[in-house]
Motif scaffolding. Sequence first.
Motif, PDB file in Angstrom:
ATOM      1  N   VAL A 121      -6.939   7.065  92.948  1.00 52.22           N
ATOM      2  CA  VAL A 121      -7.654   5.825  92.646  1.00 52.22           C
ATOM      3  C   VAL A 121      -8.598   5.460  93.788  1.00 52.22           C
ATOM      4  O   VAL A 121      -9.768   5.141  93.571  1.00 52.22           O
ATOM      5  CB  VAL A 121      -6.664   4.666  92.398  1.00 52.22           C
ATOM      6  CG1 VAL A 121      -7.403   3.321  92.360  1.00 52.22           C
ATOM      7  CG2 VAL A 121      -5.907   4.875  91.097  1.00 52.22           C
ATOM      8  N   LEU A 164     -12.629   5.021  93.855  1.00 52.05           N
ATOM      9  CA  LEU A 164     -13.230   3.736  94.210  1.00 52.05           C
ATOM     10  C   LEU A 164     -14.171   3.840  95.408  1.00 52.05           C
ATOM     11  O   LEU A 164     -15.189   3.137  95.461  1.00 52.05           O
ATOM     12  CB  LEU A 164     -12.145   2.698  94.492  1.00 52.05           C
ATOM     13  CG  LEU A 164     -11.457   2.118  93.260  1.00 52.05           C
ATOM     14  CD1 LEU A 164     -10.322   1.196  93.664  1.00 52.05           C
ATOM     15  CD2 LEU A 164     -12.449   1.382  92.360  1.00 52.05           C
ATOM     16  N   CYS A 185      -7.570  -1.388  88.956  1.00 52.30           N
ATOM     17  CA  CYS A 185      -7.651   0.075  88.859  1.00 52.30           C
ATOM     18  C   CYS A 185      -6.337   0.728  89.262  1.00 52.30           C
ATOM     19  O   CYS A 185      -5.908   1.719  88.665  1.00 52.30           O
ATOM     20  CB  CYS A 185      -8.796   0.608  89.728  1.00 52.30           C
ATOM     21  SG  CYS A 185     -10.442   0.197  89.114  1.00 52.30           S
ATOM     22  N   SER A 197      -4.250   2.753  86.388  1.00 58.77           N
ATOM     23  CA  SER A 197      -4.170   4.199  86.603  1.00 58.77           C
ATOM     24  C   SER A 197      -2.741   4.732  86.590  1.00 58.77           C
ATOM     25  O   SER A 197      -2.542   5.946  86.540  1.00 58.77           O
ATOM     26  CB  SER A 197      -4.865   4.587  87.910  1.00 58.77           C
ATOM     27  OG  SER A 197      -6.252   4.368  87.800  1.00 58.77           O
ATOM     28  N   THR A 205      -7.352   9.533  85.631  1.00 63.92           N
ATOM     29  CA  THR A 205      -7.658   8.516  86.646  1.00 63.92           C
ATOM     30  C   THR A 205      -9.160   8.322  86.783  1.00 63.92           C
ATOM     31  O   THR A 205      -9.647   7.193  86.933  1.00 63.92           O
ATOM     32  CB  THR A 205      -7.049   8.907  88.003  1.00 63.92           C
ATOM     33  OG1 THR A 205      -5.644   9.104  87.850  1.00 63.92           O
ATOM     34  CG2 THR A 205      -7.301   7.832  89.048  1.00 63.92           C
ATOM     35  N   VAL A 263     -10.551   4.582  86.211  1.00 63.67           N
ATOM     36  CA  VAL A 263     -11.227   3.849  87.285  1.00 63.67           C
ATOM     37  C   VAL A 263     -12.667   3.507  86.879  1.00 63.67           C
ATOM     38  O   VAL A 263     -13.134   2.386  87.102  1.00 63.67           O
ATOM     39  CB  VAL A 263     -11.197   4.645  88.603  1.00 63.67           C
ATOM     40  CG1 VAL A 263     -12.100   3.984  89.651  1.00 63.67           C
ATOM     41  CG2 VAL A 263      -9.769   4.743  89.128  1.00 63.67           C
ATOM     42  N   GLN A 320     -12.455   0.775  84.046  1.00 64.78           N
ATOM     43  CA  GLN A 320     -12.002  -0.507  84.577  1.00 64.78           C
ATOM     44  C   GLN A 320     -13.047  -1.113  85.504  1.00 64.78           C
ATOM     45  O   GLN A 320     -13.210  -2.340  85.555  1.00 64.78           O
ATOM     46  CB  GLN A 320     -10.679  -0.336  85.322  1.00 64.78           C
ATOM     47  CG  GLN A 320     -10.039  -1.652  85.757  1.00 64.78           C
ATOM     48  CD  GLN A 320      -9.716  -2.549  84.584  1.00 64.78           C
ATOM     49  OE1 GLN A 320      -9.097  -2.116  83.607  1.00 64.78           O
ATOM     50  NE2 GLN A 320     -10.134  -3.802  84.645  1.00 64.78           N
ATOM     51  N   THR A 321     -13.782  -0.271  86.207  1.00 65.87           N
ATOM     52  CA  THR A 321     -14.851  -0.768  87.079  1.00 65.87           C
ATOM     53  C   THR A 321     -15.970  -1.393  86.254  1.00 65.87           C
ATOM     54  O   THR A 321     -16.539  -2.421  86.647  1.00 65.87           O
ATOM     55  CB  THR A 321     -15.384   0.362  87.981  1.00 65.87           C
ATOM     56  OG1 THR A 321     -14.306   0.845  88.802  1.00 65.87           O
ATOM     57  CG2 THR A 321     -16.508  -0.123  88.884  1.00 65.87           C
TER      58      THR A 321
END
Length: 368
Positions: free
Chosen positions: A23, A27, A57, A61, A75, A79, A82-83
């Motif tokens: 994650v 990110l 996230c 995940s 993942t 990520v 969700q971002t």
Amino acid sequence: MTSIPQMPVSLMYRVYRKVLPQVHRELLYWKKKAESIPNEELRKQALASIDDKTFHCEGGSIMSLVALGNYQRATRFIVAYQTISDYLDNLCDRSTSLDASDFSALHEAMEDALSIKGELRDYYRERPDKEDGGYLIELVLTCREELHQLENYEDIAGHLLELCRYYCDLQIHKHVELSERVPRLQNWFNHHRNELPDTDMQWYEFSACTGSTLGIFCLVSYALRDDFKPEFAEIIRNGYFPYIQGLHILLDYFIDQEEDRKEGDLNFCFYYENEEALFKRMKHFIANADHYTAKLPHRNFHKLINRGLLGVYLSDEKIRSQQGVKKLAKDMIKSAGPISFFFYLNGRAYRTLQKWMPRVGLAKAFVK
């Protein structure tokens, strides 16, 4: 990974050992992209959505574990998706716009991210801030890239887009002019109420059920498995919507009550008659989440997700300053059993670690 964790300790071992490092790698990539956004306002909201909502996230995940050896691909999708969600939420929440057409245009990105065909649209067309250096489009294309490789995409596509439509409609209705929000949400609920398994569900509970991305993440993660069966798709959809998703978002709003009162923000927990009614309905959601997960493959894992939601949210520091909420949280943990208490203690410990190590330092500790 050879199996899906079925016990709390093995779940958390995988989370710390496998999920969180991945994650934070993802990110860090998106944060670098966000830092290069030309428009100051878009850059500010993109960075804030990553810095302030990393836990979204991290939590989402966990679902990647059901993908087994493909957890990294899961993942990457989770990520990125969700971002998008967190970034758009910031643009709707923090901007001066109250225009439903603007919110609708922005959230087309979430639909396009789940559709492997079709042209991408101009998501900023209804607002003056537009130059994001391709940030949002790259997020959308990253999701598409992962879905395009799924042999089972067509089996889950309908359910993905259904859950996405619910989510996007919620974001549009709850961000418009304050006086219009509740009437719009009530009318929306009345349109869907006959489709729900719970005749006692109220408009604010239905709204909560639509505000989670967990069902989408679960569908994609299962579709990455070699042993995925087409019949899993509907079972997963019904397993996560409405009850697990509803529990997820009700807990989110539950801990934000004091903050939302100060800001004058919509909070679904405000509409319960009293704390006793809220407690009763939360227990109802927990019981039904357990009931519907019993039909899912690897049901013990999904029950851990239910208990993990309780533990993680009810261990949040926001609760300590809210006396009524604090007492109710303590009662919920007691009634939910030892597994929830395990996740509660784990959540407290993780937040303590975050205090000792600033976010950047914590990310570097995970990413090796």
